[in-house]
Design an enzyme around this catalytic site. Structure first.
Site, PDB file in Angstrom:
ATOM      1  N   GLU A 179      -1.704  10.248  -0.764  1.00 58.90           N
ATOM      2  CA  GLU A 179      -3.005   9.590  -0.921  1.00 58.90           C
ATOM      3  C   GLU A 179      -3.602   9.257   0.438  1.00 58.90           C
ATOM      4  O   GLU A 179      -4.802   9.404   0.659  1.00 58.90           O
ATOM      5  CB  GLU A 179      -2.850   8.304  -1.741  1.00 58.90           C
ATOM      6  CG  GLU A 179      -4.169   7.587  -2.048  1.00 58.90           C
ATOM      7  CD  GLU A 179      -4.670   6.657  -0.938  1.00 58.90           C
ATOM      8  OE1 GLU A 179      -5.851   6.282  -0.976  1.00 58.90           O
ATOM      9  OE2 GLU A 179      -3.901   6.319  -0.027  1.00 58.90           O
ATOM     10  N   ASP A 191       0.862  -1.202   0.000  1.00 64.94           N
ATOM     11  CA  ASP A 191       0.000   0.000   0.000  1.00 64.94           C
ATOM     12  C   ASP A 191       0.886   1.235   0.000  1.00 64.94           C
ATOM     13  O   ASP A 191       1.171   1.783   1.039  1.00 64.94           O
ATOM     14  CB  ASP A 191      -0.907  -0.047   1.245  1.00 64.94           C
ATOM     15  CG  ASP A 191      -1.939   1.067   1.236  1.00 64.94           C
ATOM     16  OD1 ASP A 191      -2.015   1.823   0.256  1.00 64.94           O
ATOM     17  OD2 ASP A 191      -2.664   1.184   2.228  1.00 64.94           O
TER      18      ASP A 191
END
Ligand SMILES: *[C@@H]1O[C@H](CO)[C@@H](O)[C@H](O)[C@H]1NC(C)=O
Ligand SMILES: *[C@@H]1O[C@H](CO)[C@@H](O)[C@H](O)[C@H]1NC(C)=O
Ligand SMILES: *[C@@H]1O[C@H](CO)[C@@H](O)[C@H](O)[C@H]1NC(C)=O
Ligand SMILES: *[C@@H]1O[C@H](CO)[C@@H](O)[C@H](O)[C@H]1NC(C)=O
Ligand SMILES: *[C@@H]1O[C@H](CO)[C@@H](O)[C@H](O)[C@H]1NC(C)=O
Length: 450
Positions: free
Chosen positions: A336, A302
């Site tokens: 993000e 991630d």
């Protein structure tokens, strides 16, 4: 193999799609579907060349090795950190050395939060040191901590019903896990809802379908006009235990210490590289992943994996000496995890050209053995996408699911641009070979983000 699918589709549809405009505008082209289908089929050899290079050739393990080197060297890359900026500079150099075109950085101001030291100790009914992870943007506690009685609730509704009991307490949420998008509301809004009823802090059961006493982190959001209280995730195990204790009528007291701090916004960048289109250079097909991560892991999954397979799409094309009709643009987003800060800045800067965006893609769901792609767009565009995916027959991954999305590309999707996301999730009971079983989704199994 696990890195192949996304890479491949990023490459192939560039050659095969009729016109980005046609898709965007729900098909105003003169060509019949049959003609489009035939054109797609003509890319069979190109598709095989890409598959061979990626799966059997010299690029076989390349994105894995490139990613391993970055995450081993730089480690975690939280928003506002020096290591994130180091990773961005390394990628800037990597993309130039790879021979890609128009490599550049686009500035973005991003949040800078640091968790500092943190601890939670249950003092009553027994001494128990708990694993916690503070949530992104949370304030800290005073140095001596917050020591208070606990109110355990299983939902926002229960908190409302018991609002009078919450004043001066630490609210513990033991919400059941439904799915990520539904249950994550507790992590994002838990502190605000608890503060509204006078709580001093909130502890939230990690948003996870599975736990080995592993707390998760992720972003949370304060609201104007509501007092800011410290907030962290606890493990599923501790949330369940406190729930049991409370139902027996035990008085639970916790001492919570968090050294979390918010600093002024930091300078960062979205990292961009291209292969300029031969026939429609102004039309853009965007492939992307995010470079930032949380601070408590390496950020390999991630979203290092998503970022690196997106880069790989451009590398493969270049290695084969191919040039797509449209410009293939790689964007490695920043921040993000803080709520798509880099993605939003990019949208603001480039939306004037929206009618020349043919397709946007983001991979941020994990890059395990893929089961297909998720697509959002018109039914006609979906039909073309399904044709393109038949070119993946040699690796037997041809499915097109619903709901292509991604934090950084959602701005474009909402404005009507077709979108794709790589998926490895099980979508149908008919496709459950043993190798697919296991964790449901990356975000349920590690440091989580929005
Ligand atoms: C791929 O690279 C990784 C990291 O260097 C290595 O552990 C793995 O064995 C490699 N796999 C193959 C198939 O070469
Ligand atoms: C999550 O669960 C809710 C409530 O059951 C449901 O409405 C929603 O469609 C689910 N979302 C996903 C992505 O499965
Ligand atoms: C918009 O597209 C044109 C080419 O069609 C390009 O010259 C220009 O730089 C783009 N603007 C932005 C903000 O990306
Ligand atoms: C899109 O590109 C075309 C050139 O093919 C140009 O005429 C048009 O102005 C561009 N649209 C936008 C919004 O930039
Ligand atoms: C191809 O994939 C489908 C579904 O994903 C599966 O049922 C089938 O067994 C696979 N075929 C091979 C040869 O692996």
């Amino acid at each position: 193999m696990k890195f192949l699918l996304f890479t491949f589709v990023g490459v192939v549809h560039l050659f095969s799609l009729n016109s980005g405009k046609a898709i965007y505008k729900n098909d105003n082209s003169q060509r019949t579907f049959q003609e489009i289908k035939e054109e797609v089929a003509r890319y069979g050899d190109v598709a095989k060349a890409i598959i061979n290079l990626a799966v059997y050739g010299k690029a076989q393990n390349r994105s894995y090795e490139r990613l391993a080197l970055l995450v081993d060297t730089v480690g975690p890359r939280p928003s506002g950190s020096k290591s994130l900026e180091k990773a961005i500079q390394i990628m800037y150099q990597n993309l130039q050395e790879d021979g890609l075109e128009n490599v550049h950085l686009e500035p973005v101001k991003i949040p800078h939060w640091e968790r500092g030291e943190e601890s939670a100790v249950m003092l009553e009914p027994r001494i128990h040191k708990m694993a916690i992870l503070g949530l992104g943007s949370s304030i800290g506690t005073p140095p001596e901590g917050i020591t208070a009685e606990v109110l355990v609730v299983t939902s926002f509704e229960e908190l409302q019903r018991r609002a009078r009991e919450a004043r001066g307490k630490i609210v513990v949420y033991n919400q059941p896990y439904v799915n990520y998008s539904k249950t994550v509301q507790y992590r994002v809004q838990g502190a605000v809802e608890a503060a509204k009823v006078g709580a001093l802090a909130s502890l939230i059961r990690s948003v996870a379908s599975f736990s080995v006493y592993s707390p998760h982190t992720g972003i949370q959001e304060y609201q104007d006009g509501v007092p800011k209280i410290p907030t962290a995730c606890i493990t599923v195990e501790d949330a369940e235990m406190m729930s049991r204790m409370a139902s027996r009528g035990n008085r639970i007291v916790i001492q919570l210490k968090m050294g979390a701090k918010n600093y002024p916004d930091a300078d960062s960048f979205n990292t961009v590289a291209e292969i300029i289109g031969s026939k429609y250079p102004e039309q853009v097909v965007l492939v992307s992943g995010h470079l930032d991560s949380w601070d408590v892991g390496q950020g390999a999954m991630d979203d290092g994996g998503g970022a690196f397979i997106s880069w790989e799409a451009l590398s493969l094309i270049k290695d084969l000496g191919l040039r797509p009709k449209r410009t293939l643009r790689l964007v490695l987003w920043t921040a993000e995890e803080q709520g798509g800060i880099g993605g939003f800045q990019y949208y603001q800067s480039h939306k004037e050209n929206i009618s020349n965006y043919s397709l946007v893609m983001e991979s941020d769901e994990g890059t395990f053995l893929p089961s297909g792609l998720q697509f959002t767009g018109s039914e006609k565009a979906r039909a073309i996408m399904e044709e393109v995916m038949t070119l993946l027959q040699p690796v037997n991954i041809t499915q097109v699911f619903r709901a292509g999305e991604g934090t950084d590309i959602n701005f474009w999707i909402q404005a009507g641009v077709p979108a794709l996301a790589l998926t490895w999730k099980l979508r149908s009971p008919n496709m459950t070979p043993a190798r697919f079983r296991g964790p449901q989704r990356k975000k349920d199994n590690g440091a989580a983000g929005t």
